[in-house]
Design a protein around this motif. Structure first.
Motif, PDB file in Angstrom:
ATOM      1  N   LEU A 174      45.363  34.291  42.431  1.00 38.14           N
ATOM      2  CA  LEU A 174      45.918  35.055  41.317  1.00 38.14           C
ATOM      3  C   LEU A 174      45.004  36.220  40.966  1.00 38.14           C
ATOM      4  CD1 LEU A 174      46.869  32.094  38.938  1.00 38.14           C
ATOM      5  CD2 LEU A 174      48.387  33.315  40.505  1.00 38.14           C
ATOM      6  N   SER A 175      45.564  37.255  40.387  1.00 34.60           N
ATOM      7  CA  SER A 175      44.744  38.322  39.832  1.00 34.60           C
ATOM      8  C   SER A 175      44.037  37.779  38.596  1.00 34.60           C
ATOM      9  CB  SER A 175      45.605  39.523  39.450  1.00 34.60           C
ATOM     10  OG  SER A 175      46.487  39.170  38.392  1.00 34.60           O
ATOM     11  N   LEU A 176      43.004  38.460  38.147  1.00 38.35           N
ATOM     12  CA  LEU A 176      42.258  37.999  36.983  1.00 38.35           C
ATOM     13  C   LEU A 176      43.166  37.936  35.749  1.00 38.35           C
ATOM     14  CD1 LEU A 176      39.501  37.137  35.942  1.00 38.35           C
ATOM     15  CD2 LEU A 176      39.011  39.531  35.426  1.00 38.35           C
ATOM     16  N   SER A 177      44.042  38.911  35.598  1.00 39.30           N
ATOM     17  CA  SER A 177      44.939  38.917  34.435  1.00 39.30           C
ATOM     18  C   SER A 177      45.941  37.758  34.512  1.00 39.30           C
ATOM     19  CB  SER A 177      45.682  40.254  34.346  1.00 39.30           C
ATOM     20  OG  SER A 177      46.422  40.500  35.532  1.00 39.30           O
ATOM     21  N   GLY A 187      36.014  35.791  38.949  1.00 42.68           N
ATOM     22  CA  GLY A 187      36.373  36.228  40.295  1.00 42.68           C
ATOM     23  C   GLY A 187      35.389  35.729  41.335  1.00 42.68           C
ATOM     24  N   THR A 247      41.682  38.218  29.291  1.00 41.65           N
ATOM     25  CA  THR A 247      40.742  38.392  30.406  1.00 41.65           C
ATOM     26  C   THR A 247      39.314  38.510  29.896  1.00 41.65           C
ATOM     27  OG1 THR A 247      41.170  40.779  30.364  1.00 41.65           O
ATOM     28  CG2 THR A 247      42.422  39.467  31.941  1.00 41.65           C
TER      29      THR A 247
END
Length: 308
Positions: free
Chosen positions: A223-226, A252, A236
């Motif tokens: 997944l993206s950080l957001s 991350g 975040t």
């Protein structure tokens, strides 16, 4: 780091494993220079509580100095403090930077006077008798106790807590947490026998555990950080702050560590090729995985051929 395990007859295999295996993982995952040797009180084979015989890897006279001395005494703890054993423990403790008394190991340490006027703990079933036998030692009900260079704990679960705390002090919180997550429950076999890891729950870190579990579930499609923050029901900024405070690294970075650890496990324990391992670890191709692995660990990810 030189680690010496002194095992006394009747020692618990489980306590021994809980103290040794996390150190081995630090050595394997991060190439830390950790060496361990096992000795017995008389240089002969030592018998565990389940009557398994273990051959020492070194003799008493071979031990010149240790960064960490671990004494494990379980069944038979009342008989262990012989004059000869006390002299041995005193000599080993003098030349060790840190000393751990595990299970009923504090009984052995207390018999030498090393714990006088200090606080210690040991297996819950022995605490009352210990307090009566050694009135000069302050007894604690804590899972483990650190008094300067002397550490003590009770059974297997507390031994694991202690060694993770020790690893945190010596090698950092991030590595300790990664090592803790390697104590996995085996999930159902996936394709070609590969298994997906699950995170180990660490007391007091339920919020962190929930996020780690999301990371584990999404290894193949990170997944993206957001998106990760949204799944964790936080911003975040809060997510970043939590990881920095607990582990000293960004979410991350930790996310990548989980994926790389999963890749290493597959390389060592499955017949999958590096391209397939890369895909199952969330990387587009083998070169991308290899580059990330080398940057993180300082050495290449090698595919270990499975023997027939």
């Amino acid at each position: 780091m030189n680690v010496t395990f002194l095992l006394l007859d009747g020692f618990s295999n489980l306590v021994f494993s809980c103290l040794l295996e996390p150190l081995r993982m630090v050595h394997d995952l991060y190439r830390e220079d950790i060496n361990w040797r096992v000795i017995s009180a008389d240089d002969g084979m030592v018998e565990s509580s389940s009557h398994l015989l273990l051959v020492p890897t070194a003799k008493r006279e071979d031990i010149e100095a240790s960064d960490l001395l671990v004494i494990i005494s379980s069944n038979g703890y009342r008989q262990h403090p012989t004059p000869e054993n006390q002299r041995l423990v005193m000599a080993l403790a003098r030349q060790s930077r840190y000393v751990i008394g595990a299970d009923a190991g504090a009984w052995m340490l207390a018999s030498t006077g090393l714990l006088d006027d200090l606080t210690a703990t040991l297996h819950w079933s022995v605490i009352s008798e210990f307090a009566e036998t050694f009135p000069d030692v302050h007894v604690s009900q804590a899972s483990y106790v650190k008094e300067g260079r002397l550490w003590s704990c009770g059974g297997a679960s507390t031994a694991l807590e202690l060694i993770l705390a020790f690893i945190t002090e010596e090698f950092g919180a991030a590595r300790a947490f990664m090592v803790s997550s390697m104590f996995m429950h085996d999930a159902s076999p996936q394709r070609d026998g590969a298994r997906m890891p699950t995170a180990l729950s660490v007391p007091g870190r339920s919020k962190m555990d929930a996020i780690i579990n999301i990371m584990v579930e999404t290894i193949e499609n990170p997944l993206s950080l957001s998106a990760l923050a949204e799944r964790a029901h936080m911003s975040t900024r809060t997510l970043n702050r939590l990881f920095k405070a607990e582990l000293g690294m960004s979410p991350g970075q930790y996310y990548q560590n989980i994926r790389l650890t999963h890749a290493r496990e597959m390389a060592e324990n499955t017949a999958l090729g590096l391209r397939e391992i890369a895909i199952r670890s969330g990387y587009s191709n083998a070169p991308a995985l290899s580059k990330a692995f080398r940057k993180a660990y300082g050495h290449s990810l090698r595919k270990i051929e499975k023997k027939p």
